[in-house]
Motif scaffolding. Structure first.
Motif, PDB file in Angstrom:
ATOM      1  N   SER A   1       2.378   2.879  -0.136  1.00  0.00           N
ATOM      2  CA  SER A   1       3.515   2.075  -0.601  1.00  0.00           C
ATOM      3  C   SER A   1       3.150   0.602  -0.572  1.00  0.00           C
ATOM      4  O   SER A   1       2.303   0.168   0.213  1.00  0.00           O
TER       5      SER A   1
ATOM      6  N   GLY B   1       5.689  -2.750  -0.490  1.00  0.00           N
ATOM      7  CA  GLY B   1       7.128  -3.014  -0.405  1.00  0.00           C
ATOM      8  C   GLY B   1       7.852  -1.679  -0.372  1.00  0.00           C
ATOM      9  O   GLY B   1       7.537  -0.807   0.445  1.00  0.00           O
ATOM     10  N   LYS B   2       8.785  -1.500  -1.302  1.00  0.00           N
ATOM     11  CA  LYS B   2       9.542  -0.237  -1.313  1.00  0.00           C
ATOM     12  C   LYS B   2       9.042   0.736  -2.375  1.00  0.00           C
ATOM     13  O   LYS B   2       9.619   1.806  -2.562  1.00  0.00           O
TER      14      LYS B   2
ATOM     15  N   GLY C   1       2.658  -3.155   3.046  1.00  0.00           N
ATOM     16  CA  GLY C   1       2.600  -1.806   2.504  1.00  0.00           C
ATOM     17  C   GLY C   1       2.012  -0.821   3.494  1.00  0.00           C
ATOM     18  O   GLY C   1       1.761  -1.157   4.657  1.00  0.00           O
ATOM     19  N   THR C   2       1.816   0.401   3.009  1.00  0.00           N
ATOM     20  CA  THR C   2       1.230   1.438   3.860  1.00  0.00           C
ATOM     21  C   THR C   2       0.073   2.107   3.127  1.00  0.00           C
ATOM     22  O   THR C   2      -0.018   2.054   1.901  1.00  0.00           O
TER      23      THR C   2
END
Lengths: 361, 361, 361, 361
Positions: free
Chosen positions: D158, D160-161, D212-213
């Motif tokens: 990810s 942000g969303k 992020g991820t």
């Protein structure tokens, strides 16, 4: 910062001479190894005190209780913990050494290191008694090594100026290596042994003590174990052996004597025997460049005379900061060399196995 | 499993004799320490080769390039990396030793350990050349120790059977300790030094080499550093010192000689001097129970004769598995004892600082 | 390769759920520290089982016996060993799990790892019971931290989807941090706690279990502890926390939620308060670049639902290599989150002290 | 106390953003392994800066020079050292941050830790640039893992969303795992990737940044690697992953989401497929009790938004101890998540190999 030996086979020793108990936690022994606990007990008996006048009068059964890690005689892979209760403690004998440190002993340096909080009774954590857990760990490692055809032998090389014969470090037999350690007085040559015992008793009669050396040979190790520079066999063996109280020196192969020689004398010619590469002499003590050569690993250890002697000695009073004469009471070994023989073998076994477990080949 | 020294001051050495470069990464040096790089260079020059007939003809500037960790002459707290380029390499000289291992050298054991993939040119990672990065690290540690009033001295104690005087290990002076190391031939007694040089040249003339011993004293360390059992000063110093190529033995204080004595002879009486507790003799070499006593730390190191000699030697052909005679070519030191003197001091300094940094008091 | 936590404060845990005993050896606690053993026992009681229907019915006094390292209530500098006997063991309950591994548990992976020799009774070395020695070690470390003005608090952050309030991680009070942990059910908001207990009982009634999260805050740590890269506070805290059974995730500060934000939202502005530099928000969780910032250290831990449930589950028979349905017997916790709260605090304390003892400044 | 990763495969990273060079020393790679240096260079190019507006404008060739340990493309068993010169450094940009620490960055905590002596230019040793040597080490480890049939994949999960699809962590294909990492923007779903890039450019346009991820899966690891308690796969993987700058969280398998579930939902039923024991779901992320289960190892990493943003931010002046507004100059990444993808894969590979080399079976 810890009383922990090894990298792969980690042996963490705890306890003080007069605490509730002593013991060891061993990490890194693989699962599924059958341990003969009778053999462990027999090996530990080799260093047990109280057998005769050559040793302290303190009596300890020294039988370890295994709390964890071994189930139905087989290792589980979980940490092995064994404890030994301290029973025959006579702490009153040691009341005076809090103030007047014993020469040659850790009393003063430990007093400074631990701010006077260290347990001084019986030498505390510095006591030779802490070698019992080392022997427990060593006994397990010896069994694992034996299953790989590796044998560790140790004997008294000298007491004072009396010398034993040396191990055959070219083609040792199992009996030749391990036999002496299981004798009541662990020497190769019993005549030399008798003279050594005379030396010890003479020192004892003089309220004195005497030092000596121990020779250790590990046979059956394949070439190629150990590492360059900081992780060589010598580095790791020396680091562990100096963990035995009273050790002040170690030499591998020809050691200090070899330093007086020329290269042509000290170098060991290579030869081929039964399809294997060997050397015709073994001045390198089985280690070249920190790595095993396949020849027996040979080292000798210098042990200082027991510092605890009953003769009056010059010391100081820590509280008064003035000179004081010390007369050590308590039960002491006039010589600890013979009792240290299985300890050297135990630590050698622990360390050899530790080194062999480096290997990811 | 790594060429890394130390726990707090970690010195990781890399490189091979004939690789693009060698060097060290040093972790654990606190931030904010001013390093005199000229002094570092001067110290490193002590072991540099090519100065005279006593050493190899190989010439290396040996000037380290600091890649990281020092900014404007001050340590930043980040790892210090210094590299030294290998320039004067003559790899062709070593082509033959791939097949016929040199007696007394790591060729065979490393061949087995690394499956024949190790870099054999010039001894590869086992080369004495790898002691240059150790000297770099040691030079930094020596400066930090000096700022704490701690001085490290080393000198040749013997070459063959020729003995130098010994350091004063009771009340050494700074000049007495450090002076010999900075001489062209690092001895206390220059007459003994002259005889040693004769021995070396005689060995060289015979296409041979000769061994020796080095004495090291560290003065100014307060009592109370080091730990019990596996983490004592002796354990850690020995582990590090055996990382120097050709070291085969180490003894602290009276060492092997002390093992022949009685307790009453070897114990060091305590006394008070200027309000400090000291001992009147120093057979314990400044270490009791693994912990510093406040007396100078004294140890001696046995170095084997350089294994690389030009005399024909008996070896084997690894490819043919048959006997073979080896005549080593290349440029070799007939004696490495004098060049190892600063290396011993460097490793002693690294290790002493490492031990002192244990301390959370 | 070992069940050992830490670098400076080394906690070596041993034992199996149904072995003779469990315990820990702690190295690295300085000498001269007074330990209140009543407080240790009270802290350990927080995780003790058998209190109510929310936990396993197994009853253990869990009182540790200190074998070494503490004398007259004061640390000696020698390794501290404490053991806890296993009394209320009902090994028969576990006979079946040798063949049919429990989903979500270590049975299968440990079976492969240890070749079927691992002690499976009660989960063996993997049992949550091994967290009792961690609490012993943690209780000692908590006392040392308190003496430095450092307080560690933990509470249930969530059970299933029920959320507790969060700690104040800007200006926490001692009572605010440590109060919840000492409640029978460790939450900040007792209403949320009541709902959580309903969730747990509902899961239990369904022969099921439920997971949750734990929040931990450490307040009072000065800025400047920890190191860059591999030795940062997050690295070491995470490495230790994952040693608690059932932990599957950890996040510091804003963690995963922060990864959805912009820098301007997640960055914490610096300010000055009472002459100290602080931040006005604490999304960084008290750690910047691996190093403490002086703000409270905040992290949250994800714990999976207890894998041992009584509902029938699909598994396999290892001996027959065919599908098998497992119905787990034995006494299990429908939720271990509340019992894990003191464990998280204990491991946090051990690790924080370990990190602080790096410091040689 | 050091920038060193791993126990068996030790990766010691050195250098600062603007020092003469950066690099790594790698110990523990066995001898005799062929390394494809073109593949190493290609992998390292994945994180290289300066490719487009999504990253910093700084340009670095980032080609490592191997100084030691690899000869003719084959590992020698000696330490591998690779260095990268720093060329395009513009240190003047950073002059102001000595006094005014950047929020969210290590400036303040490092200032305290290192007494103001740390190299602040470009973030010094804390710079993301130090991940280049990690990628070098990882690239080597990836090749070794591949030769064992083990593949490591990572992608942006990810920004942000905006969420990417997730890896198949039950039956991943080699292409499915490794393909995304080699794209210009490392996602599975390019549409999601396009939206992420919009988010990044929007943040950049606002003089802001975004977090992020990253998801990482390691496939092909046999069951039975790793250890109980403190040496489990999760412990060691987490410890290493937090060494990557900006990482604030890690979760294995179902992680935080799993903590909201019941045991019957989160437990993974065992099944038999092609004679092997597997699980039908993978909420455990391939690790049970710290030990690999044979299922793909899955974890996700939370990365905070880049703390260096050009928006004015509230900070303090360290010299004046008063509030100050900071406007960060220099060249910064508005998002480092995409560039961190290969870094996560590299560290995962290093750590996985490190764990596998524990094994002495």
């Amino acid at each position: 910062m810890s009383s922990e030996f090894g990298k792969n086979v980690k042996v963490s020793v705890f306890g003080q001479s007069h605490s509730a108990g002593i013991g060891a936690v061993i990490n890194g022994i693989p699962a599924g190894i059958k341990i003969d606990m009778d053999k462990v007990a027999a090996f530990m008996a080799l260093r047990a005190p109280g057998k005769n006048k050559l040793s302290t009068a303190r009596k300890e059964a020294d039988l370890p209780e295994v709390l964890s890690g071994i189930l139905d005689g087989v290792t589980t892979g979980a940490p092995i913990c064994a404890i030994i209760r301290n029973n025959d403690t006579r702490s009153k004998d040691y009341a005076n050494i809090i103030d007047i440190p014993r020469p040659g002993h850790s009393d003063f340096s430990a007093y400074v290191r631990y701010g006077g909080n260290n347990d001084v009774r019986g030498g505390g954590h510095f006591s030779g008694r802490l070698t019992a857990p080392l022997c427990f760990a060593g006994a397990i490692c010896l069994q694992i090594l034996e299953s790989k055809g590796i044998y560790v032998g140790a004997h008294i090389q000298s007491v004072g100026k009396v010398e034993d014969q040396r191990f055959d470090d070219i083609r040792p037999t199992v009996e030749g290596l391990t036999g002496p350690m299981w004798k009541a007085f662990p020497v190769i040559d019993d005549e030399a042994g008798a003279k050594m015992q005379e030396e010890i008793l003479a020192a004892s009669a003089d309220l004195d003590s005497i030092g000596g050396t121990i020779e250790c040979v590990i046979a059956g190790v394949e070439p190629g174990f150990g590492e360059h520079m900081a992780d060589g066999v010598e580095n790791r063996m020396a680091a562990a052996i100096f963990g035995i109280p009273a050790v002040k020196g170690i030499e591998f192969g020809s050691g200090f004597a070899g330093s007086r020689l020329r290269g042509s004398q000290n170098n060991d010619p290579f030869c081929i025997e039964d399809g294997k590469i060997r050397t015709t002499t073994n001045n390198h003590g089985g280690i070249l460049g920190g790595i095993t050569s396949g020849m027996p690993i040979r080292f000798a250890v210098a042990m200082k005379p027991t510092p605890s002697i009953s003769k009056p000695q010059q010391s100081v009073s820590l509280s008064k900061m003035e000179p004081a004469v010390l007369e050590v009471k308590g039960r002491h070994d006039p010589c600890i060399v013979h009792r240290a023989v299985p300890v050297v073998a135990a630590v050698a076994a622990m360390t050899m196995l530790d080194i062999m477990y480096d290997d990811v080949r």
